[in-house]
Design a protein around this motif. Sequence first.
Motif, short mmCIF file in Angstrom:
data_model
loop_
_atom_site.label_atom_id
_atom_site.label_comp_id
_atom_site.label_asym_id
_atom_site.label_seq_id
_atom_site.Cartn_x
_atom_site.Cartn_y
_atom_site.Cartn_z
N TRP A 305 -13.22 -88.19 -56.69
CA TRP A 305 -13.68 -86.87 -55.84
C TRP A 305 -15.04 -85.43 -56.31
O TRP A 305 -15.81 -85.38 -56.60
CB TRP A 305 -12.94 -86.63 -55.22
CG TRP A 305 -12.70 -84.85 -54.31
CD1 TRP A 305 -13.60 -85.00 -53.01
CD2 TRP A 305 -12.90 -83.18 -54.58
NE1 TRP A 305 -14.00 -84.19 -52.38
CE2 TRP A 305 -13.84 -83.05 -53.73
CE3 TRP A 305 -13.00 -82.85 -56.07
CZ2 TRP A 305 -14.51 -81.66 -53.82
CZ3 TRP A 305 -13.22 -81.48 -55.74
CH2 TRP A 305 -13.87 -80.86 -54.95
N ALA A 309 -18.19 -84.08 -57.17
CA ALA A 309 -18.06 -83.17 -56.31
C ALA A 309 -19.08 -82.04 -57.36
O ALA A 309 -19.93 -80.88 -57.37
CB ALA A 309 -17.41 -82.53 -56.52
N GLU A 380 -6.31 -79.68 -53.64
CA GLU A 380 -6.90 -78.29 -53.50
C GLU A 380 -7.43 -77.09 -54.68
O GLU A 380 -8.45 -76.73 -54.62
CB GLU A 380 -4.78 -78.03 -53.22
CG GLU A 380 -5.29 -76.18 -51.89
CD GLU A 380 -4.49 -75.53 -51.76
OE1 GLU A 380 -3.32 -76.20 -51.17
OE2 GLU A 380 -4.05 -75.08 -51.41
N LYS A 383 -10.85 -78.19 -55.80
CA LYS A 383 -11.64 -78.04 -54.59
C LYS A 383 -11.74 -76.88 -54.49
O LYS A 383 -12.85 -76.54 -54.82
CB LYS A 383 -11.12 -78.61 -52.51
CG LYS A 383 -10.96 -80.22 -52.82
CD LYS A 383 -10.76 -80.04 -51.34
CE LYS A 383 -11.50 -82.06 -51.37
NZ LYS A 383 -10.43 -82.42 -50.20
N ASP A 387 -15.71 -74.99 -55.55
CA ASP A 387 -16.48 -73.54 -54.97
C ASP A 387 -16.76 -72.93 -55.11
O ASP A 387 -17.82 -72.37 -55.52
CB ASP A 387 -15.11 -74.16 -53.35
CG ASP A 387 -15.79 -74.22 -52.68
OD1 ASP A 387 -16.35 -75.43 -52.57
OD2 ASP A 387 -14.40 -74.64 -51.56
#
Length: 394
Positions: A305, A309, A380, A383, A387
């Motif tokens: 992931w 990203a 979590e 991410k 962001d």
Amino acid sequence: MADFVSDLVKKVKPSATIAVSMKAAELRRAGKDVIGLGAGEPDFDTPDHIKQAAIEAINNGQTKYTAVDGTPELKQAIIGKFKRENGLEFAVNQILVSCGAKHSISNLLSAVLNPGDEVIIPAPYWVSYPDMTLLAGGVSVIVPTKQEQNFKISPQQLEKAITDKTRLIILNTPSNPTGKAYRKEELQALGEVLLKYPQVMITTDDIYEHIYWGDEEITNLGVLFPEMMDRMVFINGVSKAYAMTGWRIGYAAGPVDVITAMRKIQSQSTSNPCSISQAASVAALNGDQNCLEPMKKAFKERHDWLIAALNEIPGFSCIEGEGAFYAFPNVEEAMSKIDGINNDVEFSTWLLENAEVAVVPGTPFGAPGHVRLSFATSMENLKKAVDRIKKVLS
Ligand code: PMP
Ligand code: GLU
């Protein structure tokens, strides 16, 4: 006041990975919502059967000094591990248990380096190798590798770096900070070079071997080149594989004379590693190995992931790793767009202040223009961190 600090220690830098983790913890204590991607330690708890073994050791009175180089039970467990997992045979007097792999490496450098001896360290490297070399009186010979070569040293680069003063090369696979692991054919090619230089010792830091998802079985130079076993030292430990960073147990396996010298240093410095942690490590190495798989699976999911990203962030470029729990993107382009930011150290501080995300700059790993993000944290958190980075950069 007189200056009591030695000239040698003045030349040594504090560990950057530890500095970033401590800074993030300090900011969190002060009420800041910092996401720490600095620390290189599993976020999982130590498996229960290992903790249980430690509790039993306390209750059974295993609370005294042990043999300086480790209990007979732990040394046997380590011998069993090398045979089972690595295809390597060692006798009891070839094993030394220390207070973490870091301590084993430090003992090794002190045991084999004469003043001015050269240690070949491919970059990016784990932050501590050059400063530990300096402390032991050696000279680091850094061999830079590029992202385009998967951050792996080529046989030509290795041969060029070897001089009459070369005493040791340190390999680390899978690597902290790049996550890249040497393939069998790559180790074979490096080994062919090393065969020609019998004065060069080889140490391989395999602490991340269980956090590995490459497409071929991991191998080692000892299996490929048994004729070089008399100058190879294998470094490993329970910190990463079994989520046991705080227990401080690492170990080394190698030639009797070198291990004996390392034991002598330990006998005059720390004595034995913690008796209770040693009992726990016996349970880790001899016990059910099924505990490893879920942790590895989680790291791989986060890796997949995170790399994708990061590559979506403008100005970031990151290659996949085959193991460990770090992403090591090149961030030069992203940095160049921020006024007043000239390097990865400033960029990391800027990210901490503006995005409240703690990462380690690439410079202390010998790779300016990069940053290291640890994914030993929840999805979590990852991410949220990505962001935030995207937001401050846009
Ligand atoms: N080698 C590497 C490459 C590492 O990342 C670490 C992590 N601190 C160590 C050795 C030392 O591990 P420990 O001392 O916790 O066993
Ligand atoms: N190896 C970990 C890291 O690189 C732990 C801290 C340290 O000892 O460097 O973050």
